[in-house]
Write an enzyme that holds these catalytic residues in place. Structure first.
Site, PDB file in Angstrom:
ATOM      1  N   PHE A 254       4.976   0.848  -5.617  1.00 56.91           N
ATOM      2  CA  PHE A 254       4.027   1.459  -5.087  1.00 56.91           C
ATOM      3  C   PHE A 254       4.052   1.555  -3.409  1.00 56.91           C
ATOM      4  CE2 PHE A 254      -0.636   0.365  -3.814  1.00 56.91           C
ATOM      5  CZ  PHE A 254      -0.943   1.573  -3.675  1.00 56.91           C
TER       6      PHE A 254
ATOM      7  N   LYS B 153       5.026 -15.827  -4.868  1.00 58.61           N
ATOM      8  CA  LYS B 153       4.937 -15.339  -3.738  1.00 58.61           C
ATOM      9  C   LYS B 153       5.023 -16.260  -2.628  1.00 58.61           C
ATOM     10  CE  LYS B 153       5.249 -11.544  -2.454  1.00 58.61           C
ATOM     11  NZ  LYS B 153       6.313 -10.509  -2.358  1.00 58.61           N
TER      12      LYS B 153
ATOM     13  N   ILE C  23      17.320  -7.872  -7.109  1.00 61.37           N
ATOM     14  CA  ILE C  23      17.434  -8.756  -5.945  1.00 61.37           C
ATOM     15  C   ILE C  23      18.068 -10.045  -6.015  1.00 61.37           C
ATOM     16  CG2 ILE C  23      15.703  -7.248  -4.644  1.00 61.37           C
ATOM     17  CD1 ILE C  23      13.847  -9.560  -4.967  1.00 61.37           C
TER      18      ILE C  23
ATOM     19  N   TYR D 243       1.425 -15.842 -10.232  1.00 62.28           N
ATOM     20  CA  TYR D 243       1.940 -14.635  -9.252  1.00 62.28           C
ATOM     21  C   TYR D 243       1.806 -15.227  -7.841  1.00 62.28           C
ATOM     22  CZ  TYR D 243       1.538 -10.931  -6.200  1.00 62.28           C
ATOM     23  OH  TYR D 243       1.474 -10.124  -4.922  1.00 62.28           O
ATOM     24  N   ALA D 244       0.816 -15.771  -7.275  1.00 62.61           N
ATOM     25  CA  ALA D 244       0.546 -16.139  -5.864  1.00 62.61           C
ATOM     26  C   ALA D 244       1.465 -17.363  -5.452  1.00 62.61           C
ATOM     27  CB  ALA D 244      -1.055 -16.489  -5.854  1.00 62.61           C
TER      28      ALA D 244
ATOM     29  N   THR E   1       1.555 -11.340   0.535  1.00 64.58           N
ATOM     30  CA  THR E   1       0.015 -11.194   0.001  1.00 64.58           C
ATOM     31  C   THR E   1      -0.861 -11.923   0.473  1.00 64.58           C
ATOM     32  OG1 THR E   1      -1.143 -10.987  -2.050  1.00 64.58           O
ATOM     33  CG2 THR E   1       0.831 -12.284  -2.041  1.00 64.58           C
ATOM     34  N   ASP E   2      -2.123 -11.397   0.638  1.00 61.04           N
ATOM     35  CA  ASP E   2      -3.082 -12.341   1.099  1.00 61.04           C
ATOM     36  C   ASP E   2      -3.505 -13.505  -0.146  1.00 61.04           C
ATOM     37  OD1 ASP E   2      -4.436 -10.648  -0.915  1.00 61.04           O
ATOM     38  OD2 ASP E   2      -6.051 -10.185   0.465  1.00 61.04           O
ATOM     39  N   GLU E   3      -2.755 -13.187  -1.290  1.00 57.82           N
ATOM     40  CA  GLU E   3      -3.326 -13.985  -2.432  1.00 57.82           C
ATOM     41  C   GLU E   3      -2.721 -15.568  -2.363  1.00 57.82           C
ATOM     42  OE1 GLU E   3      -3.300 -12.339  -6.201  1.00 57.82           O
ATOM     43  OE2 GLU E   3      -3.586 -10.596  -5.631  1.00 57.82           O
TER      44      GLU E   3
ATOM     45  N   THR F 289      12.235 -13.159  -9.684  1.00 65.64           N
ATOM     46  CA  THR F 289      12.398 -12.162  -8.665  1.00 65.64           C
ATOM     47  C   THR F 289      11.725 -12.533  -7.513  1.00 65.64           C
ATOM     48  OG1 THR F 289      12.065 -10.307 -10.314  1.00 65.64           O
ATOM     49  CG2 THR F 289      11.468  -9.788  -8.156  1.00 65.64           C
TER      50      THR F 289
ATOM     51  N   ARG G  61     -12.756  -8.332  -2.804  1.00 61.12           N
ATOM     52  CA  ARG G  61     -11.490  -8.181  -2.322  1.00 61.12           C
ATOM     53  C   ARG G  61     -11.666  -7.201  -0.873  1.00 61.12           C
ATOM     54  NH1 ARG G  61     -10.782 -11.619  -5.564  1.00 61.12           N
ATOM     55  NH2 ARG G  61      -9.346 -11.700  -7.204  1.00 61.12           N
TER      56      ARG G  61
ATOM     57  N   LYS H  74      -3.530  -2.039 -12.024  1.00 54.39           N
ATOM     58  CA  LYS H  74      -4.525  -2.619 -11.117  1.00 54.39           C
ATOM     59  C   LYS H  74      -5.787  -1.876 -11.123  1.00 54.39           C
ATOM     60  CE  LYS H  74      -1.164  -5.239  -9.320  1.00 54.39           C
ATOM     61  NZ  LYS H  74       0.139  -4.677  -8.583  1.00 54.39           N
TER      62      LYS H  74
HETATM   63  P1  TYD Z   1      -5.960  -6.503  -9.187  1.00 55.05           P
HETATM   64  O1  TYD Z   1      -5.928  -4.934  -9.209  1.00 55.05           O
HETATM   65  O2  TYD Z   1      -5.363  -6.997 -10.635  1.00 55.05           O
HETATM   66  O3  TYD Z   1      -5.584  -7.164  -8.048  1.00 55.05           O
HETATM   67  P2  TYD Z   1      -5.726  -8.787  -7.439  1.00 55.05           P
HETATM   68  O4  TYD Z   1      -5.990  -9.451  -8.811  1.00 55.05           O
HETATM   69  O5  TYD Z   1      -4.204  -8.760  -7.068  1.00 55.05           O
HETATM   70  O6  TYD Z   1      -6.626  -9.012  -6.420  1.00 55.05           O
HETATM   71  O7  TYD Z   1      -7.621  -6.754  -9.465  1.00 55.05           O
HETATM   72  C1  TYD Z   1      -8.610  -6.699  -8.337  1.00 55.05           C
HETATM   73  C2  TYD Z   1      -9.951  -7.251  -8.982  1.00 55.05           C
HETATM   74  O8  TYD Z   1     -10.392  -6.509  -9.990  1.00 55.05           O
HETATM   75  C3  TYD Z   1      -9.567  -8.886  -9.197  1.00 55.05           C
HETATM   76  O9  TYD Z   1     -10.921  -9.460  -8.746  1.00 55.05           O
HETATM   77  C4  TYD Z   1      -9.775  -8.636 -10.564  1.00 55.05           C
HETATM   78  C5  TYD Z   1     -10.555  -7.433 -10.977  1.00 55.05           C
HETATM   79  N1  TYD Z   1     -10.138  -6.670 -12.251  1.00 55.05           N
HETATM   80  C6  TYD Z   1     -11.093  -6.327 -13.407  1.00 55.05           C
HETATM   81  O10 TYD Z   1     -12.511  -6.859 -12.964  1.00 55.05           O
HETATM   82  N2  TYD Z   1     -10.804  -5.684 -14.376  1.00 55.05           N
HETATM   83  C7  TYD Z   1      -9.522  -5.392 -14.678  1.00 55.05           C
HETATM   84  O11 TYD Z   1      -9.163  -4.807 -15.497  1.00 55.05           O
HETATM   85  C8  TYD Z   1      -8.524  -5.669 -13.471  1.00 55.05           C
HETATM   86  C9  TYD Z   1      -7.106  -5.038 -13.686  1.00 55.05           C
HETATM   87  C10 TYD Z   1      -8.976  -6.274 -12.388  1.00 55.05           C
END
Ligand code: TYD
Length: 330
Positions: A7, A148, A56, A144-145, A120-122, A95, A208, A183
């Site tokens: 992406f 990274k 990689i 994941y975090a 990532t900010d995570e 990875t 977020r 996502k």
């Molecule tokens: P995501 O897109 O997985 O990114 P990240 O966890 O890396 O921030 O999720 C963004 C936010 O959305 C996170 O607080 C989790 C929430 N979320 C839901 O509530 N339902 C879902 O099905 C998904 C994929 C994420």
């Protein structure tokens, strides 16, 4: 660069080939579930574009991609989805940790002048108040975090130990065209366009900070060119929203109602409540986001509306099994 079929990586390829006539790009990409040749269709015949399929974490493949040399390596290749890392952490270690190590060794071996790690900010973990600066401790809380963060720590250690010319960018939650529909935003948009429900984790009040993918790609290019080796740069969108706010906006843009379309489901384990980035350092370097959030989100919904041919094959393939595994028990 690595991960160019993903992406953010593909947005970077398109950006660089559009903006810089003097630059050519080699993409090393394993074409995992999230890597999609369609993401670079508009540049694949450009003579400045070259593609190598590979991992990689495979040093021979990395050498092949570097070929006669490279001015820089930018590492976009990663396993990135928190929920997948909860189901299966091992691919993330391979990875995001091992792969980063192999790339750092290649940078040393080939004497490459710049290595940029897309992070990532995570890695900062949950931030209850205020905003994370680059000087803050990292406290990753998901597999994941943590993977990274493991990559980032190696990158910084190579700078301290070997003087490797590294840079790190830490982007906030990114949205826009070509995002794989696991996502939040593309999952919800495509479900809503199909008249299906959307699964909001827990109370939906998690926060977020959203950054448009074009601003993210431009930020990485900017840091690559202007950043100081050894430094970390936060790329924050400055658009803090709760997941419920995002959901309501998406309902409005797709003409669906909360009552019929939203399902609150069991929360993600260890779910970070809030991420927020202080992006002053990148701003001082001359970068700032340009895409307004309301417009960016509306354009993104419109893109998914018009590009069913892109996402429908994804959602009808292996994704169905993932979706069942991830959501059936919630
Ligand atoms: P995501 O897109 O997985 O990114 P990240 O966890 O890396 O921030 O999720 C963004 C936010 O959305 C996170 O607080 C989790 C929430 N979320 C839901 O509530 N339902 C879902 O099905 C998904 C994929 C994420």
């Amino acid at each position: 660069m690595t991960g160019g079929l993903g992406f953010i990586g593909s947005a970077f390829v398109r950006h660089v080939l559009r903006e810089r006539a003097d630059v050519s790009v080699t993409v090393l990409d394993l074409v995992t579930y999230a890597g999609n040749p369609a993401n670079v269709a508009e540049v694949e015949h450009d003579p400045r574009y070259r593609f190598v399929k590979g991992d990689i974490a495979d040093a021979a493949r990395v050498d092949e991609a570097v070929g006669d040399g490279a001015d820089a390596i930018v590492n976009f290749a990663a396993e990135t989805h928190v929920d997948r890392s909860i189901l299966d952490p091992e691919a993330f270690i391979r990875t995001d940790v091992m792969g980063t190590h192999v790339l750092l060794e290649a940078v040393r071996r080939h004497g490459i002048a710049r290595f940029l790690q897309v992070s990532t900010d995570e890695v900062y973990g949950d931030v209850e108040h205020g905003a994370s600066t680059e000087a803050d401790a990292i406290r990753p809380r998901s597999p994941y975090a943590a993977s990274k963060a493991g990559g980032d720590l190696q990158v910084l250690a190579y700078h301290a130990t070997f003087g490797t010319p590294v840079l790190i960018t830490r982007g906030s939650n990114t949205y826009g065209p070509y995002q794989y529909p696991e996502k939040l935003i593309p999952l919800f948009v495509t479900n809503l366009l199909d008249g299906e429900q959307v699964p909001v984790y827990g109370d939906g009040r998690q926060v977020r900070d959203w950054l448009h993918v074009d601003d993210h790609a431009r930020g990485i290019a900017h840091v690559l060119e202007h950043g100081t080796p050894g430094e970390v740069y936060n790329l924050g969108g400055g658009n803090s929203r709760t997941n419920l706010e995002i959901t309501r906006e998406l309902l409005r843009l797709t003409g669906r109602s909360y009552e019929t379309s939203v399902r609150h489901v069991v929360d993600r384990p260890g779910h970070d409540r809030r991420y927020a980035l202080d992006a002053e350092k990148a701003r001082a370097l001359g970068w700032s986001p340009r895409v307004g959030f309301a417009q960016g989100l509306a354009d993104t919904v419109q893109w998914y509306r018009e590009r069913e041919s892109w996402w429908r094959p994804i959602k009808s393939g292996d994704f169905r099994e993932y979706y069942r595994r991830q959501y059936a028990l919630r």
